[in-house]
Design an enzyme around this catalytic site. Structure first.
Site, PDB file in Angstrom:
ATOM      1  N   ARG A 185       1.006  -1.425   0.002  1.00  0.00           N
ATOM      2  CA  ARG A 185      -0.008  -0.094  -0.103  1.00  0.00           C
ATOM      3  C   ARG A 185       0.704   1.134  -0.066  1.00  0.00           C
ATOM      4  O   ARG A 185       2.048   1.169   0.472  1.00  0.00           O
ATOM      5  CB  ARG A 185      -1.040  -0.091   1.101  1.00  0.00           C
ATOM      6  CG  ARG A 185      -0.410  -0.084   2.491  1.00  0.00           C
ATOM      7  CD  ARG A 185      -1.648   0.248   3.794  1.00  0.00           C
ATOM      8  NE  ARG A 185      -2.379  -0.908   3.491  1.00  0.00           N
ATOM      9  CZ  ARG A 185      -3.412  -1.009   4.285  1.00  0.00           C
ATOM     10  NH1 ARG A 185      -3.642  -0.180   5.351  1.00  0.00           N
ATOM     11  NH2 ARG A 185      -4.597  -1.932   4.209  1.00  0.00           N
ATOM     12  N   LYS A 202       3.993  -7.800   4.103  1.00  0.00           N
ATOM     13  CA  LYS A 202       3.225  -6.511   3.552  1.00  0.00           C
ATOM     14  C   LYS A 202       4.576  -5.627   3.472  1.00  0.00           C
ATOM     15  O   LYS A 202       5.375  -5.465   4.133  1.00  0.00           O
ATOM     16  CB  LYS A 202       2.487  -5.859   4.826  1.00  0.00           C
ATOM     17  CG  LYS A 202       1.148  -5.118   4.199  1.00  0.00           C
ATOM     18  CD  LYS A 202       0.062  -6.207   3.847  1.00  0.00           C
ATOM     19  CE  LYS A 202      -0.833  -5.347   3.323  1.00  0.00           C
ATOM     20  NZ  LYS A 202      -2.104  -6.176   2.537  1.00  0.00           N
ATOM     21  N   THR A 225     -13.068 -11.447  -4.033  1.00  0.00           N
ATOM     22  CA  THR A 225     -13.150 -10.870  -2.590  1.00  0.00           C
ATOM     23  C   THR A 225     -14.681 -10.659  -2.156  1.00  0.00           C
ATOM     24  O   THR A 225     -15.050 -11.093  -1.229  1.00  0.00           O
ATOM     25  CB  THR A 225     -12.223  -9.651  -2.588  1.00  0.00           C
ATOM     26  OG1 THR A 225     -11.079  -9.538  -2.819  1.00  0.00           O
ATOM     27  CG2 THR A 225     -12.465  -9.101  -1.209  1.00  0.00           C
ATOM     28  N   LYS A 254     -14.375  -0.882  -4.912  1.00  0.00           N
ATOM     29  CA  LYS A 254     -14.618  -1.969  -5.992  1.00  0.00           C
ATOM     30  C   LYS A 254     -15.390  -3.171  -5.381  1.00  0.00           C
ATOM     31  O   LYS A 254     -16.377  -3.741  -5.991  1.00  0.00           O
ATOM     32  CB  LYS A 254     -13.233  -2.231  -6.368  1.00  0.00           C
ATOM     33  CG  LYS A 254     -12.594  -1.141  -7.203  1.00  0.00           C
ATOM     34  CD  LYS A 254     -11.139  -1.544  -7.894  1.00  0.00           C
ATOM     35  CE  LYS A 254     -11.301  -2.760  -8.697  1.00  0.00           C
ATOM     36  NZ  LYS A 254      -9.953  -2.858  -9.508  1.00  0.00           N
ATOM     37  N   ASP A 311     -20.332   6.060   2.196  1.00  0.00           N
ATOM     38  CA  ASP A 311     -19.105   6.015   1.549  1.00  0.00           C
ATOM     39  C   ASP A 311     -18.301   7.496   1.686  1.00  0.00           C
ATOM     40  O   ASP A 311     -19.060   8.285   1.580  1.00  0.00           O
ATOM     41  CB  ASP A 311     -18.742   5.611   0.149  1.00  0.00           C
ATOM     42  CG  ASP A 311     -17.343   5.166  -0.507  1.00  0.00           C
ATOM     43  OD1 ASP A 311     -17.215   4.194  -0.541  1.00  0.00           O
ATOM     44  OD2 ASP A 311     -16.712   6.270  -0.620  1.00  0.00           O
ATOM     45  N   ALA A 333     -14.117  -0.838   4.203  1.00  0.00           N
ATOM     46  CA  ALA A 333     -13.468   0.335   3.871  1.00  0.00           C
ATOM     47  C   ALA A 333     -12.155   0.436   4.520  1.00  0.00           C
ATOM     48  O   ALA A 333     -11.504  -0.674   4.702  1.00  0.00           O
ATOM     49  CB  ALA A 333     -13.968   1.640   4.021  1.00  0.00           C
ATOM     50  N   ALA A 346     -13.343  -5.268   5.113  1.00  0.00           N
ATOM     51  CA  ALA A 346     -12.240  -4.219   5.381  1.00  0.00           C
ATOM     52  C   ALA A 346     -11.052  -5.252   6.278  1.00  0.00           C
ATOM     53  O   ALA A 346     -11.552  -6.085   7.132  1.00  0.00           O
ATOM     54  CB  ALA A 346     -12.685  -3.211   6.187  1.00  0.00           C
TER      55      ALA A 346
END
Length: 389
Positions: free
Chosen positions: A72, A108, A178, A211, A231, A267, A289
């Site tokens: 990320r 990660k 997902t 998405k 959102d 989220a 999430a």
């Protein structure tokens, strides 16, 4: 010779001065102490001045195989915050791999920077070389703030990247499995709570309709469920409401208080915390999430309140399953079949929780630790000189 000695003395003094500077407190916890808290194996700090790359790679556990986890890009306020995020997320990936039954461990990568301003092909190629230097110990791909196209550049430097666009040999959009995995989580939860997996007539409040969340809304409506959404982007909620006027929209900061059957965080993480937890008006928490619980104790509190919690690292494992499959040779049918297994694993966790009066997060952790022990035991069998594991 005197000039040479003088230069050496100057360099030695500069080195001493820098060492004294390094010995001063920098306001960050000791890195090894932070690693010890989560039982991490390795942390790598990566810096490339030419591209501006500042990245941290955290490898949590490689008992089951090479570390696997997304990369990320966020403008973290400090190096410590970036490190904390990398450590927390990499640990979660170990547990996700364990429950998803893929032969990878947890890792990660985080890039410190604004994804809207600081991206460049050179930055991702530099990241590619750092990841490649780990010689297959860590595989990564898209996550928050990065896209499959970013890793097209990184993949020029290393084969340790997955989740690439289909045009570059990748498996494509991971939001498809997902979202399917989230639906499997909903169905297992409905089966456990109400005796049948149908979601018809149930109300689901979704926090986040990006998405994955947007796909989940479509699936829910097809099954006859009612949806309440929120959102940070009004464009996303407007787009859904234009197609489905029956969908209700709430502010992001209030959606957790919606009167619903299932609250679905889709989220950011950390949404189940001291203040929000006591305001929940749902029978279950099931969403995509990562790290929905701010701390493990919040999972304990959900159990005390009688709110069923589906461990997020299982429910959202569909994307991981696809990426892991891509590394072995991608098959859409195989990915969806394996993602379907989220249903059975979640029912197993719910049953263990019920039988032993355990919070579901603790029950899931126990199953992961059992799998790690099994993998350790299997690796006592020597494979021969050509393949050491």
């Amino acid at each position: 010779m005197k000039v040479f000695e003088s230069n050496l003395q100057t360099q030695a003094k500069e080195h001493t001065d820098r060492s004294e500077e390094r010995d001063q407190p920098i306001g960050m916890k000791d890195v090894f102490a932070m690693m010890e808290e989560g039982n991490h194996e390795q942390v790598i700090f990566c810096r490339h001045p030419g591209s501006g790359l500042k990245a941290i790679i955290a490898i949590h556990d490689t008992t089951m195989g090479p570390a696997l986890g997304g990369c990320r890009m966020i403008p973290y306020p400090s190096t410590e915050e970036a490190l904390k995020d990398a450590l927390r997320l990499s640990r979660g990936m170990t547990y996700k791999c364990g429950l998803a039954d893929v032969d990878y461990g947890g890792g990660k990568a985080v890039v410190i920077g604004d994804p809207n301003q600081d991206k460049s092909p050179e930055l991702f190629r530099a990241l590619g070389r750092f990841v490649g230097g780990l010689n297959g110990r860590f595989f990564t791909g898209t996550d928050m703030g990065t896209s499959p196209e970013d890793f097209v550049h990184a993949a020029r430097e290393s084969k340790s990247f997955a989740g690439l666009p289909e045009s570059h040999g990748g498996s494509g959009d991971t939001s498809i499995p997902t979202a399917y995995g989230v639906m499997q989580g909903f169905r297992a939860t409905a089966r456990h709570l109400w005796g049948k997996e149908s979601l018809k007539g149930k109300t689901v409040a979704l926090q986040g309709v990006g998405k994955v969340g947007a796909r989940v809304v479509e699936h829910l409506l097809e099954e006859g469920a009612q949806c309440v959404i929120a959102d940070v982007s009004s464009e996303r909620t407007d787009r859904i409401q234009a197609r489905h006027p029956e969908v209700e929209v709430m502010p992001v900061g209030e959606i957790h208080r919606a009167d619903c059957d299932i609250f679905a965080p889709c989220a950011i993480g950390g949404v189940i915390r001291d203040d929000t937890l006591e305001e929940l008006r749902c029978s279950a928490v099931v969403g995509s999430a990562n790290n929905q619980l701010e701390a493990d104790r919040h999972g304990d509190r959900l159990h005390e309140k009688g709110i069923l919690y589906a461990p997020d690292y299982l429910v959202n494992a569909g994307g991981l399953i696809q990426v892991a499959d891509e590394l072995e040779g991608y098959s859409y049918e195989r990915v969806m079949e394996k993602t379907r297994g989220i249903y059975d694993m979640l029912l197993r966790i719910y049953e263990l929780s019920r039988k032993e009066d355990l919070p579901t997060c603790r029950a899931a952790d126990r199953l992961v630790l059992e799998r790690l022990q099994q993998a350790t035991d299997l690796k006592r069998i020597f494979l021969g000189l050509d393949r050491r594991a």
